[in-house]
Design an enzyme around this catalytic site. Sequence first.
Site, PDB file in Angstrom:
ATOM      1  N   GLU B  68       0.886  -1.439   0.025  1.00  0.00           N
ATOM      2  CA  GLU B  68       0.077  -0.008  -0.202  1.00  0.00           C
ATOM      3  C   GLU B  68       0.817   1.254  -0.066  1.00  0.00           C
ATOM      4  O   GLU B  68       0.525   2.305  -0.655  1.00  0.00           O
ATOM      5  CB  GLU B  68      -0.841   0.037   1.294  1.00  0.00           C
ATOM      6  CG  GLU B  68      -2.093  -1.061   0.920  1.00  0.00           C
ATOM      7  CD  GLU B  68      -1.922  -2.571   1.370  1.00  0.00           C
ATOM      8  OE1 GLU B  68      -0.658  -2.666   1.720  1.00  0.00           O
ATOM      9  OE2 GLU B  68      -2.559  -3.457   0.982  1.00  0.00           O
ATOM     10  N   HIS B 136      -8.981  -6.082   9.626  1.00  0.00           N
ATOM     11  CA  HIS B 136      -9.623  -5.775   8.515  1.00  0.00           C
ATOM     12  C   HIS B 136     -11.264  -5.302   8.708  1.00  0.00           C
ATOM     13  O   HIS B 136     -12.038  -5.515   8.150  1.00  0.00           O
ATOM     14  CB  HIS B 136      -9.611  -6.965   7.629  1.00  0.00           C
ATOM     15  CG  HIS B 136      -8.570  -7.514   7.039  1.00  0.00           C
ATOM     16  ND1 HIS B 136      -7.610  -8.117   7.956  1.00  0.00           N
ATOM     17  CD2 HIS B 136      -8.158  -7.875   5.918  1.00  0.00           C
ATOM     18  CE1 HIS B 136      -6.504  -8.638   7.180  1.00  0.00           C
ATOM     19  NE2 HIS B 136      -6.882  -8.462   5.971  1.00  0.00           N
TER      20      HIS B 136
END
Lengths: 101, 342
Positions: B68, B136
Site C-alpha cells: 500500500e 480488516h
Amino acid sequence: MIYKITVPTVAEDVEEIRVLEWHGAAGQDFRAGELVVELETHKALVEVRAGQSGVLRRVLCQDGEWAKVGIPLALFSDDAVEPLPENAELARDLAVDFVVD
Amino acid sequence: MSGEPAAATERLFFREAIGRALREEMRIDPRRIVMGQDVGAFGGSYREFEGLFAEFGASRVRDTPVAEAAMVGIGVGAAAAGLRPLVSVTYMDFIMLGLDPLVNYGAKLRYKTGGRLTAPVIVKTTSGARGQGVAHSQCVEAWLMSVPGLKVVAPSNPADAYGLMKAAFLEEGPIVYVDHKRLFPIPGEVPLAATVTPLGLAAVLRRGTDLTIVTHSFMTRTAMEAATAMSAQGVSCEVVDLRSLAPLDIATVSASVRRTGALLTLEEGQVTCGVGTEVAAQVQQRLGPIPVARVGALAAPVSSNPVLEAACLPDAPRVVSAAVALLGRRRSDAPRPVSRKS
C-alpha cells in the site's frame, strides 16, 4: 397443488436480489434438479433448482427486476390447469435447492 | 414497467453505482486510471471495478502487489505528474501504510510548491466490521479529517456512492473515498443523468423535533433504525448523514440542532477524537452549550469472534439508550417552574 418459489436467504446482509434469468416460461415442466432461475446478489450468482417436479405457471418477477428476500418469484403447480390463487403468498413453498456461486 | 412514465433513476447495487461513475469518468478523460489489488481482470474484491479492465485495458486498470505504501506513493506521484489516478486500498486498515505519501506529500504538495503542483488522487478504501477481525474491520476516517489539504467522503447509499465518486474526480487535490463492507449488499435508486453530489453538503434523511442524530456511512442505517424505534416511544429524531467529513457541513448540522436542542453523534469508529467529537465541538462553538451524547465502538479492537464483534460495535438499542439518557438529562437540567406555596 399450487406452489411458490420465493427469494431465498442466501447470505447475511443480503436483503434484496435481482433476477438474472429465468430458464423457462409459463407452461414449462420442470423435473427435480433442473435449473429454474438464476438470481444475482451484490457478489454472487445464485442458481435455484427445482427440488420436485412441477409446471411453471406464472413468473411474478421478470429478468432484471428486483425482489426482497421472502418475496414470491413464481408460481408452480403439479398439474398444468389448476387455477392459480389471487394471492401468491398463500401458496405452499416449492422444494428447491440453491447454490451460491 | 410498461405504461408507466420513464423513470429518472435506475436501481443499482452499491458496487454498480461506483462502477458506473468510474466508467463514465474514464470515458471522459484518458488521464483517469485505476490501480490496486485485484482491480484488473478479477474486477475488485467487491466487484466494483467489474468491466473496467475489459473496456480500458491493462495500462489504465492496473493490478498492483500487496504494497500500500508503494501504491499510494505511485498514485500521488502520478497525480503530480499529470494523471488522475484512483488507488484502491481494499481494507481501510491498510491505508496506514500509505499515510506518509498521502499526508506528507499528496496533501501538502500544492502548499509546498506555491500552487505549481497538485496531487489529484483518489484513494478509495473500504471500512467496517463484518467478521474479518482486528486488522480488516476498522473505521479510521476521523484520523484523516485533521489533515490540512486532504478531503474525505463517506457515502451511505448507491446514489451518493455514484455522486461522490463523480465529485472526487473533479477535485484538484487528494481525496479519500471511504465506503463500507456492509453497504455493498444494498441496492438503491441512482439518477440516470450524470449527477454530482457536492462535497461538504450533508443530507437530512429524516425530519424530527426532539433530537438530532449525526452520522455517516453504514451507521446511517443504524441511526434510521433507532429513529424508527424511538418514534414508537414518542421521541422524534432528525437524522443527518454527513456524506462529506472534510469539508464538514456544520451549517446543516447546527441548523438541525438549533431546532431540536440536542445532539447525538453516531459512528462505527472510536469516539475519542472521533467524527462525532469534532461535530459536537463545532456545533457548540456555534450554538453554545447543548446536551450531547457520542456513540461509537467500544475502546477495544474489533474481534473476528462474532459475539465480541457485536459487543464492540454500536447498534440501534445502544443508540436508543444513549438518546433516552440524553433527553432525560436535558429535562432534568431544564429550569424548573417555581412551585407555589399553598
